[in-house]
Design a protein around this motif. Structure first.
Motif, PDB file in Angstrom:
ATOM      1  N   VAL A  34       0.703  -1.187   0.177  1.00 55.65           N
ATOM      2  CA  VAL A  34      -0.014   0.008  -0.001  1.00 55.65           C
ATOM      3  C   VAL A  34       0.886   1.292  -0.030  1.00 55.65           C
ATOM      4  CG1 VAL A  34      -1.994   1.314   1.179  1.00 55.65           C
ATOM      5  CG2 VAL A  34      -1.610  -1.292   1.467  1.00 55.65           C
ATOM      6  N   ARG A  45      -6.808   2.369   4.807  1.00 52.15           N
ATOM      7  CA  ARG A  45      -7.271   1.946   3.694  1.00 52.15           C
ATOM      8  C   ARG A  45      -7.469   0.653   3.428  1.00 52.15           C
ATOM      9  NH1 ARG A  45      -3.635   3.773  -1.456  1.00 52.15           N
ATOM     10  NH2 ARG A  45      -5.376   3.050  -2.528  1.00 52.15           N
ATOM     11  N   LEU A  49     -11.453  -1.546   3.534  1.00 55.69           N
ATOM     12  CA  LEU A  49     -11.940  -2.644   2.186  1.00 55.69           C
ATOM     13  C   LEU A  49     -12.222  -4.032   3.033  1.00 55.69           C
ATOM     14  CD1 LEU A  49      -8.846  -2.261  -0.244  1.00 55.69           C
ATOM     15  CD2 LEU A  49     -11.244  -1.686  -0.554  1.00 55.69           C
ATOM     16  N   HIS A  74       1.397   1.617  -9.918  1.00 56.30           N
ATOM     17  CA  HIS A  74      -0.077   1.273  -9.972  1.00 56.30           C
ATOM     18  C   HIS A  74      -0.945   2.477  -9.706  1.00 56.30           C
ATOM     19  CE1 HIS A  74      -3.683  -0.841  -9.246  1.00 56.30           C
ATOM     20  NE2 HIS A  74      -3.221  -1.685 -10.158  1.00 56.30           N
ATOM     21  N   PRO A  75      -1.941   2.863 -10.514  1.00 56.27           N
ATOM     22  CA  PRO A  75      -2.762   3.863 -10.199  1.00 56.27           C
ATOM     23  C   PRO A  75      -3.664   3.847  -8.933  1.00 56.27           C
ATOM     24  CG  PRO A  75      -3.520   2.538 -12.227  1.00 56.27           C
ATOM     25  CD  PRO A  75      -2.468   1.929 -11.558  1.00 56.27           C
ATOM     26  N   ASP A  76      -3.886   2.851  -8.399  1.00 55.86           N
ATOM     27  CA  ASP A  76      -4.588   2.839  -7.338  1.00 55.86           C
ATOM     28  C   ASP A  76      -3.773   2.637  -5.953  1.00 55.86           C
ATOM     29  OD1 ASP A  76      -6.944   2.155  -8.327  1.00 55.86           O
ATOM     30  OD2 ASP A  76      -6.956  -0.059  -8.284  1.00 55.86           O
ATOM     31  N   LEU A  78      -2.402   0.333  -4.532  1.00 54.64           N
ATOM     32  CA  LEU A  78      -2.556  -0.667  -3.747  1.00 54.64           C
ATOM     33  C   LEU A  78      -2.715  -2.088  -4.390  1.00 54.64           C
ATOM     34  CD1 LEU A  78      -3.738  -1.637  -0.631  1.00 54.64           C
ATOM     35  CD2 LEU A  78      -5.999  -0.823  -1.464  1.00 54.64           C
ATOM     36  N   ILE A  79      -1.905  -2.892  -4.109  1.00 53.88           N
ATOM     37  CA  ILE A  79      -1.661  -4.150  -4.932  1.00 53.88           C
ATOM     38  C   ILE A  79      -1.372  -5.277  -3.923  1.00 53.88           C
ATOM     39  CG2 ILE A  79      -0.817  -3.266  -7.137  1.00 53.88           C
ATOM     40  CD1 ILE A  79       2.093  -3.576  -6.153  1.00 53.88           C
ATOM     41  N   PRO A  93      -4.532  -5.941  -8.956  1.00 50.47           N
ATOM     42  CA  PRO A  93      -5.125  -4.817  -8.243  1.00 50.47           C
ATOM     43  C   PRO A  93      -5.979  -5.353  -6.917  1.00 50.47           C
ATOM     44  CG  PRO A  93      -6.247  -5.245 -10.167  1.00 50.47           C
ATOM     45  CD  PRO A  93      -4.945  -6.212 -10.037  1.00 50.47           C
ATOM     46  N   ARG A  95      -8.813  -4.955  -6.191  1.00 46.43           N
ATOM     47  CA  ARG A  95     -10.373  -5.485  -6.343  1.00 46.43           C
ATOM     48  C   ARG A  95     -10.424  -7.006  -6.835  1.00 46.43           C
ATOM     49  NH1 ARG A  95      -8.786  -1.427  -9.805  1.00 46.43           N
ATOM     50  NH2 ARG A  95      -8.283  -2.304 -12.045  1.00 46.43           N
ATOM     51  N   SER A 100     -16.312  -7.406  -4.267  1.00 46.59           N
ATOM     52  CA  SER A 100     -17.229  -6.079  -4.790  1.00 46.59           C
ATOM     53  C   SER A 100     -17.892  -5.519  -3.747  1.00 46.59           C
ATOM     54  CB  SER A 100     -17.519  -6.032  -6.213  1.00 46.59           C
ATOM     55  OG  SER A 100     -18.541  -6.983  -6.238  1.00 46.59           O
ATOM     56  N   ARG A 103     -16.287  -3.526  -0.934  1.00 43.80           N
ATOM     57  CA  ARG A 103     -15.815  -2.069  -1.508  1.00 43.80           C
ATOM     58  C   ARG A 103     -17.027  -1.140  -1.498  1.00 43.80           C
ATOM     59  NH1 ARG A 103     -13.114  -5.386  -5.524  1.00 43.80           N
ATOM     60  NH2 ARG A 103     -14.639  -4.410  -7.035  1.00 43.80           N
TER      61      ARG A 103
END
Length: 104
Positions: A34, A45, A49, A74-76, A78-79, A93, A95, A100, A103
């Motif tokens: 993160v 964060r 989730l 990574h755009p988020d 968080l991987i 990712p 997600r 879902s 989230r």
């Protein structure tokens, strides 16, 4: 309980790495990385989730330079990937790990 650590970046933000039990029925563990403004925000964060029992005590397993690079690109920010296949598995990712329905 989780094993992990953190690295503070030159801009003041941090990258937190945690090894957590996998939520999948097959078991095992996952390595979650993160990027956040500070350690508390990184843990928040994850808790938002649905990963409620996430704590960082100490700095026994800080993120590697490769993990830091991966999460920064990574755009988020968080991987995750399974801990047992760390050398061959690509990063996913968050997600793909958290349902879902959690989230929102």
């Amino acid at each position: 309980m989780s094993a992990g650590g953190f690295s503070k970046l030159p801009n003041g933000s941090v990258v937190v790495a945690l090894t957590l039990p996998s939520p999948s029925p097959t078991g095992g563990s996952v390595r979650v990385i993160v990027h956040a403004v500070n350690r508390a925000r990184a843990l928040t964060r994850l808790r938002n989730l649905g990963l409620r029992a996430v704590y960082l005590r100490g700095n026994a397993e800080p993120p590697t330079p490769d993990e830091i690079s991966a999460v920064l690109y990574h755009p988020d920010g968080l991987i995750w990937r399974t801990a047992r296949d760390a050398d061959t598995e690509l990063w996913h990712p968050i997600r793909a790990l958290v349902p879902s329905s959690v989230r929102g």
